[in-house]
Motif scaffolding. Structure first.
Motif, PDB file in Angstrom:
ATOM      1  N   PHE A  69       0.900  -1.335  -0.007  1.00 61.45           N
ATOM      2  CA  PHE A  69      -0.010   0.098  -0.034  1.00 61.45           C
ATOM      3  C   PHE A  69       0.924   1.243  -0.164  1.00 61.45           C
ATOM      4  CE2 PHE A  69      -2.743  -2.941   2.589  1.00 61.45           C
ATOM      5  CZ  PHE A  69      -3.416  -3.457   1.533  1.00 61.45           C
ATOM      6  N   GLY A  70       1.899   1.573   0.986  1.00 62.47           N
ATOM      7  CA  GLY A  70       2.750   2.570   0.878  1.00 62.47           C
ATOM      8  C   GLY A  70       3.714   2.803  -0.183  1.00 62.47           C
ATOM      9  N   LYS A  71       4.148   4.035  -0.266  1.00 69.85           N
ATOM     10  CA  LYS A  71       5.275   4.444  -1.078  1.00 69.85           C
ATOM     11  C   LYS A  71       6.434   3.537  -1.117  1.00 69.85           C
ATOM     12  CE  LYS A  71       7.505   7.632   1.820  1.00 69.85           C
ATOM     13  NZ  LYS A  71       7.883   9.105   2.315  1.00 69.85           N
ATOM     14  N   THR A  72       6.880   2.474  -0.340  1.00 65.48           N
ATOM     15  CA  THR A  72       7.907   1.900  -0.283  1.00 65.48           C
ATOM     16  C   THR A  72       7.502   0.534  -0.728  1.00 65.48           C
ATOM     17  OG1 THR A  72       7.402   1.219   1.994  1.00 65.48           O
ATOM     18  CG2 THR A  72       9.178   2.866   1.688  1.00 65.48           C
ATOM     19  N   ALA A  73       6.237   0.210  -1.167  1.00 62.46           N
ATOM     20  CA  ALA A  73       5.671  -0.935  -1.626  1.00 62.46           C
ATOM     21  C   ALA A  73       6.102  -0.889  -3.127  1.00 62.46           C
ATOM     22  CB  ALA A  73       4.414  -1.270  -1.299  1.00 62.46           C
ATOM     23  N   ASN A  74       5.976  -2.093  -3.922  1.00 66.49           N
ATOM     24  CA  ASN A  74       6.019  -2.241  -5.176  1.00 66.49           C
ATOM     25  C   ASN A  74       4.897  -1.521  -5.736  1.00 66.49           C
ATOM     26  OD1 ASN A  74       5.399  -3.482  -7.534  1.00 66.49           O
ATOM     27  ND2 ASN A  74       6.901  -5.051  -7.451  1.00 66.49           N
ATOM     28  N   VAL A  75       5.276  -0.766  -7.050  1.00 64.76           N
ATOM     29  CA  VAL A  75       4.220   0.031  -7.553  1.00 64.76           C
ATOM     30  C   VAL A  75       2.802  -0.762  -7.552  1.00 64.76           C
ATOM     31  CG1 VAL A  75       3.827   1.200  -9.673  1.00 64.76           C
ATOM     32  CG2 VAL A  75       5.926   1.436  -8.662  1.00 64.76           C
ATOM     33  N   ALA A  76       3.049  -2.058  -7.963  1.00 67.00           N
ATOM     34  CA  ALA A  76       1.661  -2.755  -8.412  1.00 67.00           C
ATOM     35  C   ALA A  76       0.861  -2.920  -6.997  1.00 67.00           C
ATOM     36  CB  ALA A  76       1.936  -4.127  -8.791  1.00 67.00           C
ATOM     37  N   ASN A  77       1.588  -3.016  -5.796  1.00 68.07           N
ATOM     38  CA  ASN A  77       0.792  -2.935  -4.557  1.00 68.07           C
ATOM     39  C   ASN A  77       0.508  -1.544  -3.952  1.00 68.07           C
ATOM     40  OD1 ASN A  77       0.512  -5.781  -4.927  1.00 68.07           O
ATOM     41  ND2 ASN A  77       2.734  -5.996  -3.915  1.00 68.07           N
ATOM     42  N   GLN A  78       0.706  -0.470  -4.414  1.00 74.11           N
ATOM     43  CA  GLN A  78       0.720   0.890  -3.868  1.00 74.11           C
ATOM     44  C   GLN A  78      -0.858   1.224  -3.897  1.00 74.11           C
ATOM     45  OE1 GLN A  78       3.381   4.014  -4.947  1.00 74.11           O
ATOM     46  NE2 GLN A  78       5.235   2.666  -4.591  1.00 74.11           N
ATOM     47  N   ALA A  79      -1.453   1.691  -2.937  1.00 69.07           N
ATOM     48  CA  ALA A  79      -2.861   2.319  -2.876  1.00 69.07           C
ATOM     49  C   ALA A  79      -3.132   3.178  -2.157  1.00 69.07           C
ATOM     50  CB  ALA A  79      -3.765   0.985  -2.697  1.00 69.07           C
ATOM     51  N   THR A  80      -4.296   3.867  -2.593  1.00 73.56           N
ATOM     52  CA  THR A  80      -5.012   5.071  -1.702  1.00 73.56           C
ATOM     53  C   THR A  80      -6.355   4.319  -1.195  1.00 73.56           C
ATOM     54  OG1 THR A  80      -4.036   6.608  -3.237  1.00 73.56           O
ATOM     55  CG2 THR A  80      -5.969   7.173  -1.917  1.00 73.56           C
TER      56      THR A  80
END
Length: 180
Positions: A69-80
């Motif tokens: 979810f956060g900015k340190t996650a893989n882009v595919a796992n980032q969320a709002t």
């Protein structure tokens, strides 16, 4: 020759604590603590070697974390996380955002998970609703990846040697008036 290969996936308390401290310090993903090597694990658990038979071989594998979810996650796992407040909610937007993040962190407590589990957003959504039932009417997860579409993060599978670790912050929570 070896007749039994016993693979042990190990999560050391020290490594887990280092991951938690890394996240609490808001460090970059490039500063993510290194997991212990197989040799370091074997040395720290050398007592186990006494219990194996001559035909056994123990393979020590370090646990990993799938950042979510956060900015340190893989882009595919980032969320709002988009939240709709109920009319007459008594919490401020910041209190709701903090409550959502606290709920996410509690939901992903390592004692609630096994290696290789699957995350389902519907379960997290239910948990957040339960924690903030008097304040929010809706919560949805929206991928940040421009290649993703709504629903891509509804189910995430961890690898057999992985645990989930949420890295979302209040910056990843938006309060909206409605969902369109």
């Amino acid at each position: 020759s070896v007749s039994n290969i016993i693979e042990m996936i190990i999560l050391q308390t020290t490594y887990y604590t280092n991951i938690q401290n890394w996240f609490a310090a808001n460090k970059a993903v490039t500063q993510l603590p290194k997991q212990p090597t197989a040799t370091e694990l074997k040395e720290s658990l050398s007592e186990l070697e006494k219990y194996k038979t001559i035909g056994d071989q123990i393979v020590y594998s370090p646990a990993k974390f799938k950042l979510l979810f956060g900015k340190t996650a893989n882009v595919a796992n980032q969320a709002t996380f988009r939240i709709v407040k109920i009319p007459g909610a008594t919490f401020t937007d910041n209190q709701i955002k903090t409550g959502v993040i606290n709920s996410i962190n509690e939901y992903f407590n390592i004692s609630n998970w096994d290696f290789g589990d699957t995350f389902f957003f519907t379960e997290l959504s239910t948990f957040i609703h339960t924690q903030l039932s008097s304040q929010i009417s809706s919560v949805v997860i929206v991928p940040k990846d421009s290649e993703s579409k709504f629903g891509n993060l509804f189910q995430i599978k961890a690898e057999p040697n992985e645990f989930f670790f949420p890295t979302a912050s209040v910056d990843d929570v938006e309060i909206v008036t409605g969902l369109t």
